[in-house]
Enzyme design. Sequence first.
Site: not given
Ligand code: F6P
Length: 384
Positions: A79-80, A141, A176, A183, A236, A310
């Site tokens: 993510r850099d 997303d 329940r 995500m 989330e 993912r």
């Molecule tokens: O951007 C895609 C995503 O999967 C988002 O849905 C989620 O909030 C985020 O990445 C999670 O990021 P990481 O894998 O860096 O925790």
Amino acid sequence: MVKESKTRCIGILTSGGDCPGLNAAIRAITKTAINVYGMNVLGFLDGFRGLVENRTVHLENSTVSGILTNGGTILGTSRDKLHKMPMGNKIIDMTHVAIENLRQNHIDCLVCLGGNGTQKNALKLHQAGNINVLTLPKTIDNDVAGTEITFGYDTALQIATDAIDRLHTTATSHHRIMVCEIMGNKSGWLTLGAGIAGGADVILIPEIPYDISVVVNYLLERRRKGSKFSIIAIAEGAVSTDDENKKTKIQKKKNKKQTDSTETSEDKNEEIILSQQNIYQESKANIVARQLRDLSGIEARVTTLGHIQRGGVPSAFDRTLCTLMGTKAAELLAKGIYNVMVSYKSDSCVPVPLDKVAGIRKCVPLDHPLIQAAKLVGTCMGNK
Ligand code: F6P
């Protein structure tokens, strides 16, 4: 016989969260670039960090053979960001190093596969060093502007839907409330899609702040009518109306800071640390489950799908989408069309100027037909 190409050498990197389809896209770009247009293809490892550290791999037909169906990315990702890269205990602008490495490797155009952050970073790189870039929109997303769909979304949608299906059977057996966290920190496409496909009773997305009392009343009413279980699909990044008010205040403060010329690098570092701390806060699904249990008296459980959404093999749709986008990317590169994002529109791929889409998040519009459809089948969206 290779076709004429205005581009001789390309770099490829994958950046941001991984997702199914990245390898299919790398394969499509590489095969077409090499076999149809005679280009050289260099992969940079681990996103923009590998570009700064000049960690490369030559991509050949053999490197990309057999990866179509594999999840993740053979190039690795991170993510850099170039302009704010953690180096030791400092955050440094490494853009100049990236530019130098691209020049030394004779890269005519850097192809960046990623989501919103990547689109922005690629544009910044282009603007900083007049570097040619071309991007592909990737994210589960589905929130990149300028394209009807991003790759990775379809696969994640199916995974989340399967999970909701499975939660149904256990929810009915135990009577329940099952809260399923999906995500999507800033956009609710995945939760909305999976919630509708899986028949969730309540769908909570970031775009529609929820009122917990509305949800409680809905669940109690459901019970009165004879349904003893309920499924809640929650993004989330879902926000309550109270959270929303707090967020607006913080945003106002942030805006003031940004226009304040006295802002220091410590201020910026503090902001980065705060956003990292956010990751470790109690999840919204837990908070909502606890509130629902306390306010309704019904037993509640939480399932967080997390990175399972993912992982694994891409769906058939994502494989074809990536092949379409990747081959289009190579065609655009051959024509010398740069600084565009390959976008999916009406069954085909078209280039859109990167500066028109980078930095714009495609959230779920409040009048989107899917929201209307969910409401029409009786789903509670958390508001009145
Ligand atoms: O951007 C895609 C995503 O999967 C988002 O849905 C989620 O909030 C985020 O990445 C999670 O990021 P990481 O894998 O860096 O925790």
